[in-house]
Design an enzyme around this catalytic site. Structure first.
Site, PDB file in Angstrom:
ATOM      1  N   LYS A 272       0.810  -1.227   0.000  1.00 13.84           N
ATOM      2  CA  LYS A 272       0.000   0.000   0.000  1.00 13.84           C
ATOM      3  C   LYS A 272       0.840   1.274   0.000  1.00 13.84           C
ATOM      4  CE  LYS A 272      -3.362  -2.552   2.786  1.00 13.84           C
ATOM      5  NZ  LYS A 272      -4.165  -2.609   4.000  1.00 13.84           N
TER       6      LYS A 272
ATOM      7  N   ASP B 170      -8.113  -6.352   9.954  1.00 11.69           N
ATOM      8  CA  ASP B 170      -9.457  -5.782   9.940  1.00 11.69           C
ATOM      9  C   ASP B 170     -10.544  -6.846   9.888  1.00 11.69           C
ATOM     10  OD1 ASP B 170      -8.694  -6.454   7.369  1.00 11.69           O
ATOM     11  OD2 ASP B 170      -9.327  -4.588   6.443  1.00 11.69           O
TER      12      ASP B 170
END
Length: 499
Positions: A204, A239
């Site tokens: 990312k 997550d």
């Protein structure tokens, strides 16, 4: 407001709820009505589109093959590290929220260019969440490519500022206790315990030096200590695990957590005695498995456009399933198909818009807006195409564009449904919950699932096709938006050093 999708024997209904208040359900539309009007107008003189549709087809037997292959990879990954495409990572989360948690706990979510910090005051079975506060902060770009000391030092300083601003009347730390935090770290990690894990690699856009192979929890704990913050990490999660734990707090039938957004992943509750690679560790009870299912690659109906996109991606040959079902890639696949149709003279006459050659110019939210256009002249489709690609379109071209969008989204949604079925059947193999009529809940988060109704419908259709009406009637897909932070704080509580 949360959306609970309940799979019931035909007809299937979608039931929006606000906590315990349920609105009247609306009847399910036919699986074939979403695009029937458009398809009836599409001519047969479009070879590129026709071949693409055939190559993307996901009839029930194809979905069954995908679900079975994914299940085989799950078993292989549970048997030995690296046994299949799916990593099946042990999270060491053996204690799930009970609803009895009390005290002040924190959550830190680091997974991109922003990070979020949250404080939660739990009040036990009677009061549940007494107070909560959160703050989102941006990470300066230079820290994303700096040193670990700089990155974690910055985060620790912002955590200290956040704690300093707490309202004493709302948030109360029991005397003599350190503050405890659940750390959601959404980068590849080799987890070694519930509160430790070493970074495998940055993704990312991050490239922080000196971190690979280091314990990320130790880096944060050291930074907090250096800033005079009396706080420690009690749980390291991703997550998906946070979503499962946060949803489980309110609903004890939650057995899996799925993220369908820009990226995708899934985790679920597994019986320890069904995990051969646990070896000599305790084999009683349950634990959460992080599947990392984006890496799945077998039996997928990939096209030449998928192959070309993969070759030009940052991680060629990896995360093939993710590249077919997640929000980051759906628009890019559509763009590539439209470009090929233009080059073949099947879309905008003999013109090929220059901007149609720009990678990633089309986003999943653009597809959704075009897909939902129900005007007679598809005016929204025309506006989006003009705004992005600077091309004037007639109704025939707009219909073909929507048909491409539908083909890509239908395949993605149905493949995601097959993946969820593989997980449900894995849970069923060990628990027989569905066969005994027991409710089984999948906690779902992610903007793609939340905001793209056609994707959601195609996913649901695949679930019912594969499970059958009887078993599907006991499966509930619950939209649990932004509960991963609550889940991380809960896991800090369930793994507290003071228990």
């Amino acid at each position: 407001m949360s959306l609970i999708t309940t799979f019931a024997a035909s007809p299937l209904v979608i039931t929006p709820t606000v906590r315990s208040f349920t609105f009247s359900p609306s009847p399910r539309r036919s699986n074939h009505t979403v695009m029937s009007a458009v398809r009836s107008e599409i001519t047969s003189t479009c070879p590129v589109l026709t071949k693409f549709q055939n190559d993307c087809a996901t009839p029930t037997p194809v979905l069954r093959d995908v679900a079975n292959a994914l299940a085989d990879d799950m078993q292989a990954g549970l048997a030995v590290h690296g046994g299949g495409d799916l990593e099946m990572i042990l999270t060491y989360v053996d204690a799930l929220p009970s609803g009895k948690e009390e005290g002040l706990f924190y959550a830190l979510d680091l997974g991109g260019t922003n990070f979020r910090v949250r404080s939660v005051q739990f009040g036990g079975e009677e009061e549940h969440v007494v107070a909560t506060k959160s703050e989102q902060l941006s990470i300066p770009p230079k820290l994303m490519i700096g040193t670990s000391e700089e990155l974690f030092g910055f985060i620790a300083s912002k955590l200290a500022d956040f704690v300093a601003k707490e309202e004493p009347g709302r948030f109360r730390l029991e005397q003599g206790r350190k503050r405890e935090i659940g750390f959601t770290f959404s980068f590849p990690v080799n987890q070694t315990s519930v509160d430790s894990g070493t970074l495998i690699k940055w993704t990312k856009g991050f490239h922080v030096s000196g971190m690979e192979g280091k314990n990320v929890v130790a880096c944060l704990n050291e930074a907090m200590e250096a800033h005079g913050l009396d706080m420690r990490v009690s749980a390291l999660v991703n997550d998906g695990v946070g979503t499962l734990a946060g949803a489980r707090y309110w609903d004890k039938d939650v057995m899996a957590g799925v993220i369908l957004g820009t990226g995708t992943n899934a985790c679920y509750v597994e019986q320890k005695n069904a995990i051969p690679k646990l070896q000599n560790k305790s084999s009683s009870g349950t634990t959460i498995i992080n599947t990392e299912w984006g890496g799945f690659s077998k039996c997928l109906p990939r096209t030449i456009f998928d192959q070309e996109m993969d070759k030009e991606s940052l991680n060629p040959g990896e995360h093939l399933y993710e590249k077919m079902i997640s929000g980051m890639y759906l628009g890019e696949i559509v763009r590539r198909v439209l470009l090929r149709m233009c080059e073949a003279g099947e879309l905008f006459g003999q013109s090929v818009p220059f901007k149609l050659s720009t990678p990633l110019a089309l986003k999943s939210q653009d597809l959704c807006k075009m897909h939902e256009d129900n005007t007679d002249d598809l005016s929204s489709v025309g506006s989006i195409l003009y705004n992005i690609f600077e091309v004037e379109t007639d109704l025939k071209a707009r219909r073909r564009v929507v048909e491409v969008c539908d083909t890509v989204v239908k395949r993605g949604g149905r493949l995601a449904g097959a993946g969820i079925v593989a997980i449900l059947e894995r849970i069923e193999k060990e628990t027989k919950r569905l066969a005994s009529g027991q409710r089984t809940v999948v906690a779902m988060d992610g903007a793609l699932y939340e905001k793209y109704p056609q994707y959601r419908q195609y996913m649901q259709d695949a679930l019912v096709e594969l499970l059958g009406d009887d078993l599907a009637s006991h499966v509930h897909i619950k939209h649990t938006k932004d509960v991963s932070g609550l889940g991380a704080a809960l896991l800090a509580a369930t793994n507290s050093i003071y228990l």
